[in-house]
Design a protein around this motif. Structure first.
Motif, PDB file in Angstrom:
ATOM      1  N   UNK A   1       0.833  -1.192   0.000  1.00 32.73           N
ATOM      2  CA  UNK A   1       0.000   0.000   0.000  1.00 32.73           C
ATOM      3  C   UNK A   1       0.874   1.251   0.000  1.00 32.73           C
ATOM      4  N   UNK A   2       0.396   2.291  -0.650  1.00 34.34           N
ATOM      5  CA  UNK A   2       1.053   3.587  -0.564  1.00 34.34           C
ATOM      6  C   UNK A   2       1.111   3.980   0.914  1.00 34.34           C
ATOM      7  N   UNK A   3       2.253   4.463   1.408  1.00 36.89           N
ATOM      8  CA  UNK A   3       2.387   4.752   2.837  1.00 36.89           C
ATOM      9  C   UNK A   3       1.326   5.707   3.395  1.00 36.89           C
ATOM     10  N   UNK A   4       0.992   6.766   2.680  1.00 33.49           N
ATOM     11  CA  UNK A   4      -0.029   7.693   3.164  1.00 33.49           C
ATOM     12  C   UNK A   4      -1.408   7.039   3.189  1.00 33.49           C
TER      13      UNK A   4
ATOM     14  N   UNK B   1      -6.123   4.169   5.802  1.00 35.86           N
ATOM     15  CA  UNK B   1      -6.917   2.949   5.911  1.00 35.86           C
ATOM     16  C   UNK B   1      -6.923   2.403   7.337  1.00 35.86           C
ATOM     17  N   UNK B   2      -5.782   2.478   7.995  1.00 43.38           N
ATOM     18  CA  UNK B   2      -5.690   1.999   9.381  1.00 43.38           C
ATOM     19  C   UNK B   2      -6.567   2.828  10.302  1.00 43.38           C
TER      20      UNK B   2
ATOM     21  N   UNK C   1       7.272  -4.870   6.016  1.00 38.37           N
ATOM     22  CA  UNK C   1       7.630  -3.471   6.199  1.00 38.37           C
ATOM     23  C   UNK C   1       6.334  -2.721   6.502  1.00 38.37           C
ATOM     24  N   UNK C   2       6.189  -2.266   7.727  1.00 35.18           N
ATOM     25  CA  UNK C   2       4.930  -1.707   8.190  1.00 35.18           C
ATOM     26  C   UNK C   2       4.580  -0.371   7.546  1.00 35.18           C
ATOM     27  N   UNK C   3       5.534   0.253   6.911  1.00 30.50           N
ATOM     28  CA  UNK C   3       5.258   1.504   6.206  1.00 30.50           C
ATOM     29  C   UNK C   3       4.562   1.225   4.872  1.00 30.50           C
ATOM     30  N   UNK C   4       4.899   0.116   4.236  1.00 33.02           N
ATOM     31  CA  UNK C   4       4.404  -0.173   2.886  1.00 33.02           C
ATOM     32  C   UNK C   4       3.407  -1.326   2.801  1.00 33.02           C
TER      33      UNK C   4
ATOM     34  N   UNK D   1      -2.436  -3.044  -4.638  1.00 29.82           N
ATOM     35  CA  UNK D   1      -1.204  -3.737  -4.291  1.00 29.82           C
ATOM     36  C   UNK D   1      -0.520  -4.263  -5.558  1.00 29.82           C
ATOM     37  N   UNK D   2      -1.291  -4.907  -6.407  1.00 27.40           N
ATOM     38  CA  UNK D   2      -0.766  -5.405  -7.678  1.00 27.40           C
ATOM     39  C   UNK D   2      -0.167  -4.256  -8.490  1.00 27.40           C
ATOM     40  N   UNK D   3      -0.920  -3.162  -8.611  1.00 30.08           N
ATOM     41  CA  UNK D   3      -0.458  -2.024  -9.406  1.00 30.08           C
ATOM     42  C   UNK D   3       0.832  -1.413  -8.849  1.00 30.08           C
ATOM     43  N   UNK D   4       0.946  -1.323  -7.517  1.00 31.20           N
ATOM     44  CA  UNK D   4       2.172  -0.790  -6.912  1.00 31.20           C
ATOM     45  C   UNK D   4       3.374  -1.666  -7.227  1.00 31.20           C
TER      46      UNK D   4
END
Length: 117
Positions: A52-55, A60-61, A74-77, A98-101
């Motif tokens: 996921x994008x970090x921002x 989402x969280x 990696x909890x940022x990504x 996720x796939x696209x990233x």
């Protein structure tokens, strides 16, 4: 979304495959060798790790109790999503994102082969 639906949806993307590098209980969905989803399809509740994008991950969280920092990732990504805790539409969007990233991080020639430049 059921485990079977989750598997089927992950495998709908161009060049996606399911592998088991961590043992038979952990399904790893990859595109051209790069992971975009990790899940134990037998787990209850069903969860899936998604890039996921970090921002966006932070947003989402905050919005969903079922979305937490990625377990063993990696909890940022990466986020871990408890499947019953988010609407199917949202889960599908998160998997596609996720796939696209992951595809976006591939060399241009590989991205073009996937028709996702």
């Amino acid at each position: 979304m059921t485990p079977q639906q989750l598997r089927a949806f992950c495998l709908e993307f161009n060049a996606s495959v399911e592998e088991f590098p961590f043992g038979p209980e952990a399904s790893v969905f990859k595109v051209l060798g790069k992971m975009f989803a990790l899940t134990a399809l037998d787990a209850r509740p069903l969860t899936v790790n998604l890039k996921c994008d970090p921002d966006e991950a932070v947003r989402l969280r905050e919005e969903y109790d079922a979305v937490v920092p990625g377990w063993h990732m990696n909890k940022r990504h990466w986020n871990t999503v408890t499947v019953p805790g988010v609407p199917d539409r949202v889960l599908r969007e998160l998997i596609e994102d996720s796939y696209d990233l992951v595809v976006a991080g591939l060399p241009k020639a590989e991205r073009l082969r996937l028709d996702r430049a």
